[in-house]
Design a protein around this motif. Structure first.
Motif, PDB file in Angstrom:
ATOM      1  N   ALA A  63     -36.099  84.042  55.871  1.00 19.08           N
ATOM      2  CA  ALA A  63     -37.477  83.962  55.375  1.00 19.08           C
ATOM      3  C   ALA A  63     -37.776  82.578  54.821  1.00 19.08           C
ATOM      4  CB  ALA A  63     -37.708  85.029  54.304  1.00 19.08           C
ATOM      5  N   GLY A  64     -36.818  82.010  54.088  1.00 23.95           N
ATOM      6  CA  GLY A  64     -37.023  80.667  53.556  1.00 23.95           C
ATOM      7  C   GLY A  64     -37.171  79.621  54.643  1.00 23.95           C
ATOM      8  N   ILE A  65     -36.321  79.719  55.693  1.00 23.00           N
ATOM      9  CA  ILE A  65     -36.431  78.780  56.812  1.00 23.00           C
ATOM     10  C   ILE A  65     -37.777  78.933  57.509  1.00 23.00           C
ATOM     11  CG2 ILE A  65     -35.481  78.232  59.082  1.00 23.00           C
ATOM     12  CD1 ILE A  65     -32.724  78.960  57.973  1.00 23.00           C
ATOM     13  N   ASP A  66     -38.217  80.181  57.661  1.00 21.94           N
ATOM     14  CA  ASP A  66     -39.488  80.442  58.335  1.00 21.94           C
ATOM     15  C   ASP A  66     -40.654  79.838  57.560  1.00 21.94           C
ATOM     16  OD1 ASP A  66     -41.001  82.001  60.444  1.00 21.94           O
ATOM     17  OD2 ASP A  66     -41.849  82.875  58.617  1.00 21.94           O
ATOM     18  N   ILE A  67     -40.654  80.035  56.234  1.00 21.57           N
ATOM     19  CA  ILE A  67     -41.751  79.513  55.407  1.00 21.57           C
ATOM     20  C   ILE A  67     -41.761  77.985  55.412  1.00 21.57           C
ATOM     21  CG2 ILE A  67     -42.607  79.332  53.041  1.00 21.57           C
ATOM     22  CD1 ILE A  67     -41.525  82.192  52.612  1.00 21.57           C
ATOM     23  N   ALA A  68     -40.588  77.377  55.352  1.00 18.00           N
ATOM     24  CA  ALA A  68     -40.508  75.921  55.234  1.00 18.00           C
ATOM     25  C   ALA A  68     -40.755  75.199  56.551  1.00 18.00           C
ATOM     26  CB  ALA A  68     -39.143  75.530  54.669  1.00 18.00           C
ATOM     27  N   PHE A  69     -40.256  75.734  57.664  1.00 24.51           N
ATOM     28  CA  PHE A  69     -40.263  74.962  58.913  1.00 24.51           C
ATOM     29  C   PHE A  69     -40.851  75.699  60.113  1.00 24.51           C
ATOM     30  CE2 PHE A  69     -36.398  73.855  56.468  1.00 24.51           C
ATOM     31  CZ  PHE A  69     -36.762  72.570  56.072  1.00 24.51           C
ATOM     32  N   GLY A  70     -41.214  77.005  59.953  1.00 26.35           N
ATOM     33  CA  GLY A  70     -41.633  77.805  61.098  1.00 26.35           C
ATOM     34  C   GLY A  70     -42.845  77.261  61.824  1.00 26.35           C
ATOM     35  N   GLN A  71     -43.846  76.829  61.090  1.00 27.71           N
ATOM     36  CA  GLN A  71     -45.069  76.343  61.735  1.00 27.71           C
ATOM     37  C   GLN A  71     -44.873  74.975  62.367  1.00 27.71           C
ATOM     38  OE1 GLN A  71     -48.198  76.492  58.799  1.00 27.71           O
ATOM     39  NE2 GLN A  71     -48.453  78.709  58.993  1.00 27.71           N
ATOM     40  N   ARG A  72     -43.981  74.178  61.793  1.00 29.67           N
ATOM     41  CA  ARG A  72     -43.802  72.814  62.275  1.00 29.67           C
ATOM     42  C   ARG A  72     -42.922  72.764  63.523  1.00 29.67           C
ATOM     43  NH1 ARG A  72     -42.037  68.753  57.663  1.00 29.67           N
ATOM     44  NH2 ARG A  72     -43.783  69.891  56.751  1.00 29.67           N
ATOM     45  N   TRP A  73     -41.793  73.521  63.502  1.00 29.90           N
ATOM     46  CA  TRP A  73     -40.851  73.493  64.629  1.00 29.90           C
ATOM     47  C   TRP A  73     -40.492  74.931  65.028  1.00 29.90           C
ATOM     48  CZ3 TRP A  73     -38.900  70.335  60.322  1.00 29.90           C
ATOM     49  CH2 TRP A  73     -39.289  69.000  60.432  1.00 29.90           C
ATOM     50  N   PRO A  74     -41.399  75.662  65.642  1.00 27.35           N
ATOM     51  CA  PRO A  74     -41.159  77.085  65.923  1.00 27.35           C
ATOM     52  C   PRO A  74     -39.946  77.338  66.817  1.00 27.35           C
ATOM     53  CG  PRO A  74     -43.121  76.302  67.076  1.00 27.35           C
ATOM     54  CD  PRO A  74     -42.728  75.224  66.119  1.00 27.35           C
ATOM     55  N   LEU A  75     -39.781  76.539  67.885  1.00 30.72           N
ATOM     56  CA  LEU A  75     -38.646  76.774  68.783  1.00 30.72           C
ATOM     57  C   LEU A  75     -37.314  76.417  68.126  1.00 30.72           C
ATOM     58  CD1 LEU A  75     -40.080  75.514  72.220  1.00 30.72           C
ATOM     59  CD2 LEU A  75     -39.841  77.858  71.362  1.00 30.72           C
ATOM     60  N   GLY A  76     -37.322  75.328  67.376  1.00 24.31           N
ATOM     61  CA  GLY A  76     -36.098  74.948  66.668  1.00 24.31           C
ATOM     62  C   GLY A  76     -35.700  75.985  65.627  1.00 24.31           C
ATOM     63  N   VAL A  77     -36.703  76.532  64.912  1.00 25.83           N
ATOM     64  CA  VAL A  77     -36.420  77.569  63.913  1.00 25.83           C
ATOM     65  C   VAL A  77     -35.909  78.838  64.585  1.00 25.83           C
ATOM     66  CG1 VAL A  77     -37.490  79.102  62.226  1.00 25.83           C
ATOM     67  CG2 VAL A  77     -37.985  76.655  62.175  1.00 25.83           C
ATOM     68  N   LEU A  78     -36.472  79.186  65.754  1.00 27.70           N
ATOM     69  CA  LEU A  78     -35.988  80.364  66.484  1.00 27.70           C
ATOM     70  C   LEU A  78     -34.522  80.198  66.866  1.00 27.70           C
ATOM     71  CD1 LEU A  78     -36.389  83.055  67.918  1.00 27.70           C
ATOM     72  CD2 LEU A  78     -37.219  81.791  69.913  1.00 27.70           C
ATOM     73  N   ALA A  79     -34.150  79.003  67.350  1.00 28.16           N
ATOM     74  CA  ALA A  79     -32.751  78.747  67.712  1.00 28.16           C
ATOM     75  C   ALA A  79     -31.849  78.841  66.483  1.00 28.16           C
ATOM     76  CB  ALA A  79     -32.624  77.378  68.371  1.00 28.16           C
ATOM     77  N   LEU A  80     -32.320  78.296  65.351  1.00 25.31           N
ATOM     78  CA  LEU A  80     -31.529  78.363  64.126  1.00 25.31           C
ATOM     79  C   LEU A  80     -31.380  79.805  63.651  1.00 25.31           C
ATOM     80  CD1 LEU A  80     -30.044  76.851  61.911  1.00 25.31           C
ATOM     81  CD2 LEU A  80     -32.238  76.550  60.722  1.00 25.31           C
ATOM     82  N   ASP A  81     -32.457  80.597  63.761  1.00 24.33           N
ATOM     83  CA  ASP A  81     -32.386  82.021  63.392  1.00 24.33           C
ATOM     84  C   ASP A  81     -31.314  82.741  64.208  1.00 24.33           C
ATOM     85  OD1 ASP A  81     -34.386  81.681  61.575  1.00 24.33           O
ATOM     86  OD2 ASP A  81     -35.975  82.547  62.814  1.00 24.33           O
ATOM     87  N   VAL A  82     -31.286  82.452  65.502  1.00 17.96           N
ATOM     88  CA  VAL A  82     -30.298  83.100  66.384  1.00 17.96           C
ATOM     89  C   VAL A  82     -28.881  82.736  65.948  1.00 17.96           C
ATOM     90  CG1 VAL A  82     -29.397  83.190  68.738  1.00 17.96           C
ATOM     91  CG2 VAL A  82     -31.863  83.263  68.344  1.00 17.96           C
ATOM     92  N   LEU A  83     -28.653  81.465  65.635  1.00 16.42           N
ATOM     93  CA  LEU A  83     -27.320  81.030  65.202  1.00 16.42           C
ATOM     94  C   LEU A  83     -26.909  81.698  63.893  1.00 16.42           C
ATOM     95  CD1 LEU A  83     -27.442  77.206  66.025  1.00 16.42           C
ATOM     96  CD2 LEU A  83     -26.190  79.000  67.240  1.00 16.42           C
ATOM     97  N   ILE A  84     -27.835  81.817  62.948  1.00 14.95           N
ATOM     98  CA  ILE A  84     -27.524  82.440  61.659  1.00 14.95           C
ATOM     99  C   ILE A  84     -27.198  83.910  61.848  1.00 14.95           C
ATOM    100  CG2 ILE A  84     -28.492  83.109  59.425  1.00 14.95           C
ATOM    101  CD1 ILE A  84     -30.046  80.465  59.459  1.00 14.95           C
ATOM    102  N   ILE A  85     -27.994  84.605  62.680  1.00 14.62           N
ATOM    103  CA  ILE A  85     -27.717  86.027  62.944  1.00 14.62           C
ATOM    104  C   ILE A  85     -26.355  86.185  63.612  1.00 14.62           C
ATOM    105  CG2 ILE A  85     -28.451  88.036  64.280  1.00 14.62           C
ATOM    106  CD1 ILE A  85     -31.332  87.040  63.906  1.00 14.62           C
ATOM    107  N   ALA A  86     -26.054  85.322  64.591  1.00 15.25           N
ATOM    108  CA  ALA A  86     -24.769  85.397  65.290  1.00 15.25           C
ATOM    109  C   ALA A  86     -23.612  85.165  64.325  1.00 15.25           C
ATOM    110  CB  ALA A  86     -24.739  84.375  66.422  1.00 15.25           C
TER     111      ALA A  86
END
Length: 296
Positions: A47-70
């Protein structure tokens, strides 16, 4: 943003489903929904990553989310024990059932033993001379025994049972473990802070790995056959290594603030006089935090 969130939650469900499928087929260690729920801090991180960077770098944040979940799911699936400067940290070690105060594995036709002992804070006494393959008693209903491998070379694991979700450490316990004296034994112990006595003089030891936190640890060396290796990792601890009469041994200690001294007249420097030429000997390697190591 909407597109990214539309992919994220289905992906999360797919990953969790795959993990449970692998567990059902025995390809990874058993786990529970409670183990996955223990990953709730990752929700705050995401949630913190999404609030801070989601609008600016959506694809990069999605990739980071996947890595954190993995990464989180990998911790749950592998249930590792990771050494830190303060001692071992065990992740998501789940019991195979409700704990009991006494467990044992019968000797049977075993010709060799691999033993894993995993516990939290408390007092542990480990020694040889057992009539069974291995037995353990506790002052709490918190022991779980699991056996795998071939009947002649069993792999035995004794854990403190899961007490459910909690913050901080559990209640200290007292555990006594007896190991058969007539079998070649590989020994692995992971524990937290406490007092530990590991008396191996009556154990036919092949090798040992002992990981503890801030602890008082006393190890009595075995009578070796061949070159026996004992590796010790500890936090800020008071360590005593006892070398019985007739045992050739070397003790090496490393760490930022580790002091090594000997009260044993047979020890010169860090080894007995006959260590270098002995075929049957024990080599102890210690890695610790701010600790005192005494050889007796």
């Amino acid at each position: 943003m909407i597109g990214r969130r539309g992919v994220f939650w289905p992906l999360l469900l797919i990953v969790i489903g795959l993990v449970f499928l692998l567990a059902n087929f025995g390809l990874i260690a058993p786990l529970s929904a409670l183990a996955l729920l223990s990953l709730w801090p990752l929700v705050l991180i995401l949630a913190g990553i999404d609030i801070a960077f989601g609008q600016r770098w959506p694809l990069g944040v999605l990739a980071l989310d996947v890595l954190i979940i993995a990464f989180g799911v990998a911790l749950v699936a592998s249930q590792p024990t990771i050494m830190t400067p303060l001692g071992p940290v065990a992740f998501f070690q789940r019991s195979a059932g409700p704990g009991v105060s006494s467990v044992l594995a019968p000797h049977g036709d075993a010709t060799a033993l691999t033993l894993h002992l995993n516990g939290g804070a408390g007092t542990f006494n480990v020694s040889g001379g057992g009539s069974d393959l291995v037995s353990a008693t506790s002052d709490q209903q918190n022991l779980v025994l699991r056996t795998s491998g071939r009947s002649d070379r069993p792999d035995v694991r004794i854990d403190q049972s899961d007490q459910g979700p909690r913050f901080g450490g559990g209640v200290p316990t007292h555990v006594d473990v007896k190991i058969a004296s007539d079998l070649p034994t590989s020994f692995d112990m992971n524990a937290g802070a406490g007092e530990f006595v590991v008396d191996l003089r009556d154990v036919k030891l092949t090798d040992a790995r002992i990981n503890v936190g801030a602890a008082s640890l006393r190890i009595v060396l075995p009578k070796p056959t061949g070159d026996v290796s004992i590796v010790v990792s500890a936090g800020a601890s008071n360590l005593v290594i006892e070398v019985p009469e007739g045992v050739e041994a070397r003790v090496n200690a490393s760490g930022a603030l580790v002091s090594l001294h000997s009260d044993n007249p047979r020890i010169s420097g860090s080894e007995t006089s006959g260590y270098s030429s002995a075929k049957d000997r024990v080599t102890v390697r210690i890695s610790a935090g701010a600790s005192s190591v005494a050889i007796r």
